[in-house]
Write a protein that holds these residues in place. Structure first.
Motif, mmCIF file in Angstrom:
data_model
loop_
_atom_site.group_PDB
_atom_site.id
_atom_site.type_symbol
_atom_site.label_atom_id
_atom_site.label_comp_id
_atom_site.label_asym_id
_atom_site.label_seq_id
_atom_site.Cartn_x
_atom_site.Cartn_y
_atom_site.Cartn_z
ATOM 1 N N TYR A 190 -50.968 -16.293 0.227
ATOM 2 C CA TYR A 190 -50.112 -15.299 -0.418
ATOM 3 C C TYR A 190 -49.535 -15.928 -1.678
ATOM 4 N N SER A 193 -46.543 -9.614 -5.698
ATOM 5 C CA SER A 193 -47.189 -10.441 -4.681
ATOM 6 C C SER A 193 -48.684 -10.114 -4.659
ATOM 7 N N SER A 204 -50.348 -6.808 -3.552
ATOM 8 C CA SER A 204 -49.867 -6.191 -2.316
ATOM 9 C C SER A 204 -48.527 -5.484 -2.521
ATOM 10 N N GLU A 205 -47.685 -6.025 -3.378
ATOM 11 C CA GLU A 205 -46.423 -5.373 -3.721
ATOM 12 C C GLU A 205 -46.077 -5.711 -5.161
ATOM 13 N N ARG A 260 -43.741 -11.460 3.137
ATOM 14 C CA ARG A 260 -43.284 -10.508 2.139
ATOM 15 C C ARG A 260 -42.428 -11.209 1.097
ATOM 16 N N GLN A 261 -42.102 -10.464 0.075
ATOM 17 C CA GLN A 261 -41.294 -10.984 -1.013
ATOM 18 C C GLN A 261 -39.888 -11.340 -0.539
#
Lengths: 112, 110
Positions: free
Chosen positions: A31, A48, A55-56, B96-97
């Motif tokens: 990631y 990301s 992904s985001e 996740r972020q």
């Protein structure tokens, strides 16, 4: 100890020019992230990237921004036409699958 | 993301323990509590994380309240090198972020 490497450490560019910020994440990580920090402000998430796709992304990451992992080791952030307000520290981060994210030392981008 | 509240700044004397508090009253059942720190002119650095139980690692300890609405990062013996902004961040266990707040600026006095 493995680390995330960012180059250059400082980049000065003229307004309207394209700039590419480069990152070498830790080799077995999956990631990848870009964050930025305007001087004196919070660290802000930009984007990301996982499995060769975004992904985001945040509202900051508009059409002027793009990311790429061209060769399986580098991870780049491109700003197509820089603005004065793009001046900031840009941090790359990576993680394998767990919780801990590893950040690079950052690239200071100055737009003049 | 659920919100965290931290003091803007704290001071500690060198070689003394430091307790950095964080309130997160709206934490959800799946939120992990992450702590990162940012030394001057550097990128954020992972410190510790936990879900329900207290956690220890070589850098620090994390004490989590039984109701999980608050937590405390404990540096057992502060050094000058620990002067940094400490961020308490909630997030899922997946990759996740991270959403950074303003954090706590820790000053360590010699």
């Amino acid at each position: 100890e493995p680390e995330v490497t960012q180059t250059p450490s400082h980049q000065v560019t003229q307004m309207g020019q394209e700039v590419i910020l480069r990152c070498v994440p830790i080799s077995n990580h999956l990631y990848f992230y870009w964050y930025r920090q305007i001087l004196g402000q919070k660290v802000e998430f930009l984007v990301s990237f996982y499995n060769n796709e975004i992904s985001e992304k945040s509202e900051i990451f508009d059409d002027q921004f793009s990311v790429e992992r061209p060769d399986g080791s580098n991870f780049t952030l491109k700003i197509r036409s820089t603005k004065l307000e793009d001046s900031a520290m840009y941090f790359c981060a990576s993680r394998i699958t767990g919780v801990e994210a590893f950040f690079g030392q950052g690239t200071r981008l100055t737009v003049v | 993301d659920a919100k965290t509240t931290q003091p803007n700044s704290m001071e500690s004397n060198e070689e003394e323990p430091v307790h950095l508090p964080c309130n997160h009253s709206t934490i959800s059942g799946t939120d992990y509590i992450h702590w990162y720190r940012q030394l001057p002119s550097q990128g954020p650095e992972y410190v510790i994380h936990g879900l329900t139980s207290n956690v220890n690692n070589r850098m620090a300890s994390l004490a989590i309240a039984e109701d999980r609405k608050s937590s405390t990062l404990i540096l057992h013996r502060a050094t000058l090198r620990d002067a940094a902004v400490y961020y308490c961040i909630l997030g899922s266990g997946s990759a996740r972020q991270l959403t950074f707040g303003s954090g706590t600026q820790l000053t360590v006095l010699p």
